[in-house]
Design an enzyme around this catalytic site. Sequence first.
Site, PDB file in Angstrom:
ATOM      1  N   GLY A   9      14.778  61.373  22.386  1.00 30.52           N
ATOM      2  CA  GLY A   9      14.430  60.265  23.278  1.00 30.52           C
ATOM      3  C   GLY A   9      12.940  60.184  23.491  1.00 30.52           C
ATOM      4  O   GLY A   9      12.470  60.028  24.625  1.00 30.52           O
ATOM      5  N   ARG A  12       9.801  56.566  24.783  1.00 27.89           N
ATOM      6  CA  ARG A  12       9.492  55.874  26.035  1.00 27.89           C
ATOM      7  C   ARG A  12       9.611  56.818  27.226  1.00 27.89           C
ATOM      8  O   ARG A  12      10.194  57.895  27.124  1.00 27.89           O
ATOM      9  CB  ARG A  12      10.414  54.667  26.227  1.00 27.89           C
ATOM     10  CG  ARG A  12      11.885  55.004  26.350  1.00 27.89           C
ATOM     11  CD  ARG A  12      12.755  53.753  26.246  1.00 27.89           C
ATOM     12  NE  ARG A  12      14.170  54.071  26.382  1.00 27.89           N
ATOM     13  CZ  ARG A  12      14.867  53.918  27.503  1.00 27.89           C
ATOM     14  NH1 ARG A  12      14.276  53.465  28.598  1.00 27.89           N
ATOM     15  NH2 ARG A  12      16.156  54.206  27.550  1.00 27.89           N
ATOM     16  N   ASP A  61      21.592  58.481  16.642  1.00 29.49           N
ATOM     17  CA  ASP A  61      22.365  58.304  17.862  1.00 29.49           C
ATOM     18  C   ASP A  61      22.989  59.640  18.231  1.00 29.49           C
ATOM     19  O   ASP A  61      23.860  60.141  17.514  1.00 29.49           O
ATOM     20  CB  ASP A  61      23.454  57.249  17.639  1.00 29.49           C
ATOM     21  CG  ASP A  61      24.198  56.896  18.920  1.00 29.49           C
ATOM     22  OD1 ASP A  61      24.197  57.708  19.865  1.00 29.49           O
ATOM     23  OD2 ASP A  61      24.799  55.807  18.962  1.00 29.49           O
ATOM     24  N   ASN A  88      15.368  65.942  25.799  1.00 30.08           N
ATOM     25  CA  ASN A  88      14.941  64.975  26.804  1.00 30.08           C
ATOM     26  C   ASN A  88      15.851  63.755  26.907  1.00 30.08           C
ATOM     27  O   ASN A  88      16.014  63.200  27.988  1.00 30.08           O
ATOM     28  CB  ASN A  88      13.508  64.513  26.490  1.00 30.08           C
ATOM     29  CG  ASN A  88      13.116  63.291  27.294  1.00 30.08           C
ATOM     30  OD1 ASN A  88      12.855  63.364  28.489  1.00 30.08           O
ATOM     31  ND2 ASN A  88      13.080  62.136  26.635  1.00 30.08           N
ATOM     32  N   SER A 140      17.708  67.238  35.979  1.00 27.20           N
ATOM     33  CA  SER A 140      17.346  66.343  37.074  1.00 27.20           C
ATOM     34  C   SER A 140      17.688  67.031  38.381  1.00 27.20           C
ATOM     35  O   SER A 140      18.585  67.884  38.428  1.00 27.20           O
ATOM     36  CB  SER A 140      18.133  65.031  36.965  1.00 27.20           C
ATOM     37  OG  SER A 140      18.006  64.257  38.137  1.00 27.20           O
ATOM     38  N   TYR A 154      26.558  61.238  35.513  1.00 26.97           N
ATOM     39  CA  TYR A 154      25.172  61.645  35.236  1.00 26.97           C
ATOM     40  C   TYR A 154      24.854  62.945  35.971  1.00 26.97           C
ATOM     41  O   TYR A 154      24.305  63.886  35.388  1.00 26.97           O
ATOM     42  CB  TYR A 154      24.217  60.533  35.672  1.00 26.97           C
ATOM     43  CG  TYR A 154      22.750  60.869  35.509  1.00 26.97           C
ATOM     44  CD1 TYR A 154      22.110  60.686  34.289  1.00 26.97           C
ATOM     45  CD2 TYR A 154      22.000  61.353  36.582  1.00 26.97           C
ATOM     46  CE1 TYR A 154      20.761  60.982  34.140  1.00 26.97           C
ATOM     47  CE2 TYR A 154      20.655  61.657  36.445  1.00 26.97           C
ATOM     48  CZ  TYR A 154      20.040  61.460  35.222  1.00 26.97           C
ATOM     49  OH  TYR A 154      18.707  61.768  35.080  1.00 26.97           O
ATOM     50  N   ALA A 156      26.909  65.217  37.018  1.00 27.36           N
ATOM     51  CA  ALA A 156      27.665  66.317  36.411  1.00 27.36           C
ATOM     52  C   ALA A 156      27.031  66.768  35.106  1.00 27.36           C
ATOM     53  O   ALA A 156      26.955  67.967  34.813  1.00 27.36           O
ATOM     54  CB  ALA A 156      29.111  65.889  36.176  1.00 27.36           C
ATOM     55  N   LYS A 158      23.886  66.600  34.263  1.00 30.35           N
ATOM     56  CA  LYS A 158      22.627  67.296  34.519  1.00 30.35           C
ATOM     57  C   LYS A 158      22.861  68.681  35.125  1.00 30.35           C
ATOM     58  O   LYS A 158      22.090  69.621  34.875  1.00 30.35           O
ATOM     59  CB  LYS A 158      21.738  66.449  35.429  1.00 30.35           C
ATOM     60  CG  LYS A 158      21.233  65.167  34.765  1.00 30.35           C
ATOM     61  CD  LYS A 158      20.470  65.464  33.477  1.00 30.35           C
ATOM     62  CE  LYS A 158      19.873  64.227  32.855  1.00 30.35           C
ATOM     63  NZ  LYS A 158      19.110  64.523  31.613  1.00 30.35           N
TER      64      LYS A 158
END
Length: 244
Positions: A9, A12, A61, A88, A140, A154, A156, A158
């Site tokens: 990733g 950006r 992907d 990332n 996170s 999300y 879970a 992280k």
Amino acid sequence: MNKNVLVTGGTRGMGEAIVKEFAQNGYNIIINYVKSNKKAISLKSEIEREYKVKVLLIQADLSYEDEINKMVKTALQEFGRIDVLVNNAGIVIDKEFGNRTVEDWKQTLNVNLIAPFILTKLIGKEMVKQKGGAIINISSTNGIDTYYPSSVDYDASKSGLISLTYDSAVELAPYVRVNCVAPGWVNTEMNKELAEEFVKEETERILVKRFGEPEEIAKVVYFLASDNASFINSSVIKVDGGWY
């Protein structure tokens, strides 16, 4: 001889900032991305021009294991070795808790947790062979102490990435250090659509009274990969401005 880093990733937001941080410190860069060939090609040209390092773009992907396998094979064929892996890439699908589907969970876990496991397994094995390497997972604070039911899958994923960090550090010791960075609110494209009132409320909960910048996360990631962090392993570092 320059070291090589693979950043998933990497075109950006925090990924782009991480790529540039490593490039300005002399690393050759392997950038994984899934969309926007134009952006990837532009970033490659910018980095090669500004930092005089090699850049390899690999479109893959991370939802699909075969594409991850091909990416790692290509990276090793082109660069010979990978010294640093930065997991990332991540996605978030915001929905009300009761509207969340199993497919949402599968999509989120595939990218945010299962892909980092596959990459850690494949590249970690090579790092053990070369008797050196560092893996940094981007989790996170959602995986630690900031919970939002609308992001349950999300959160879970992280939290699972933190667990993967601990287990991988044990598995790959003593040659590979595996650490984790847990950012709080950061000014990225993912957060641009947040409601103004919500941003205001969250900013008030941050002790430094602002969201972070991608470059601030990137510097911590690079530090963990560097020799300056040679005695840091199996650790999670929160970078959230003091969210309270």
